[in-house]
Enzyme design. Structure first.
Site, mmCIF file in Angstrom:
data_model
loop_
_atom_site.group_PDB
_atom_site.id
_atom_site.type_symbol
_atom_site.label_atom_id
_atom_site.label_comp_id
_atom_site.label_asym_id
_atom_site.label_seq_id
_atom_site.Cartn_x
_atom_site.Cartn_y
_atom_site.Cartn_z
ATOM 1 N N SER A 154 0.852 -1.192 0.000
ATOM 2 C CA SER A 154 0.000 0.000 0.000
ATOM 3 C C SER A 154 0.880 1.232 0.000
ATOM 4 O O SER A 154 1.996 1.217 0.541
ATOM 5 C CB SER A 154 -0.909 0.023 1.237
ATOM 6 O OG SER A 154 -1.591 1.256 1.348
ATOM 7 N N TYR A 167 -2.344 -0.431 10.118
ATOM 8 C CA TYR A 167 -2.354 -0.815 8.697
ATOM 9 C C TYR A 167 -1.117 -0.278 7.983
ATOM 10 O O TYR A 167 -0.468 -0.995 7.212
ATOM 11 C CB TYR A 167 -3.632 -0.277 8.046
ATOM 12 C CG TYR A 167 -3.753 -0.577 6.575
ATOM 13 C CD1 TYR A 167 -4.141 -1.835 6.129
ATOM 14 C CD2 TYR A 167 -3.496 0.409 5.619
ATOM 15 C CE1 TYR A 167 -4.260 -2.120 4.771
ATOM 16 C CE2 TYR A 167 -3.614 0.139 4.269
ATOM 17 C CZ TYR A 167 -4.002 -1.124 3.851
ATOM 18 O OH TYR A 167 -4.110 -1.399 2.504
#
Length: 270
Positions: A154, A167
């Site tokens: 990501s 995350y």
């Protein structure tokens, strides 16, 4: 030669997490280039819909249920896929996501972040997202001496985003593990790379990015304002990156890389 750069005919591609929007789009892209695709995940309805879509376009695909957090489940899936499609030569690790309880509300105290929530996000993105599938399907690649592993990281793994602290940290670990495996397995004929999507609306983040009426939320508007292309990404816009990294010809000398597909978000500083 160039016309064959992206031909994946005869390859068996496994997309763990292919039941999701982004993983499913990648599975379709691989199938369109000739790969036989196995979609691995827990949502049988979503998985079969994606298989039906691929088959309707002339591709070959199957859905294989498995839990990415369970080694035995993945081993059973691997064996079933190999019997039906052949040994895995392409692995896309697309399982992952965030947990609401690991997201800090505005003004929240980081010191109060629950450890259990932190652990759950790391397990989902690092253990089930990369470690176990790579160990299980990587055994086949090590035995055959070739393969391409593509981990879905990501942009948050490069630029830690506010609120989604667990995350962001987990995806940073995915990028680090990608580089480690690339170094270790290059002499064995296996390339390992990552793709870091920017903001692509999916079920897990739609409520964060949009209001109920379909307009941008405050956070969604903040992201758009920070993105030079002034929009969110579309799932199919990851196709080029995944096919390129999967191809043993187009990216034969590429390993240990993290390909960012974010509309320019990471290029903006002030």
């Amino acid at each position: 030669m160039t016309s064959n750069l992206f031909d994946l005919s005869g390859a068996t591609a496994v997309v763990v997490g292919g039941t999701g929007a982004l993983g499913g789009a990648m599975a379709e892209a691989l199938a369109a280039c000739g790969a036989h695709v196995a979609i691995v995940g827990r949502n049988a309805e979503n998985g079969q819909k994606r298989v039906d879509q691929i088959v309707s376009q002339g591709g070959r695909a199957l859905f294989q249920p498995a839990d990415a957090m369970d080694r035995a489940s993945l081993q059973s899936a691997r064996d079933a896929i190999h019997r039906q499609l052949g040994p895995t030569s392409i692995l896309v690790n697309a399982a992952g996501g965030n947990k609401p309880e690991a997201t800090l509300p505005p003004g929240a105290d980081f010191c109060q972040l629950p450890q259990a929530a932190w652990n759950a996000v790391f397990d989902l993105n690092l253990v089930g997202g990369v470690l176990l599938p790579t160990q299980v399907f990587g055994e086949t690649m090590l035995a055959t001496g070739c393969g391409s592993i593509i981990n879905i990281a990501s942009m948050a793994g490069l630029i830690p985003l506010s609120r989604v602290v667990a995350y962001s940290a987990a995806k940073a670990a995915v990028i680090n593990l990608t580089q480690f495996l690339a170094r270790e397995w290059a002499p064995k004929g296996i390339r390992v790379n990552a793709i870091s999507p920017g903001f692509f609306p999916a079920e897990q983040n739609r409520k964060l990015l949009f209001n109920d009426d379909g307009s941008y939320s405050a956070r969604g508007q903040q992201i758009i304002s920070h993105t030079p292309m002034a929009r969110f990404g579309r799932a199919e816009e990851l196709a080029g990156a995944v096919v390129w990294l999967a191809s043993p010809r187009a990216s034969s000398f590429v390993t240990g890389q993290n390909i960012v597909v974010d509309g320019g978000f990471s290029a903006v500083t002030i």
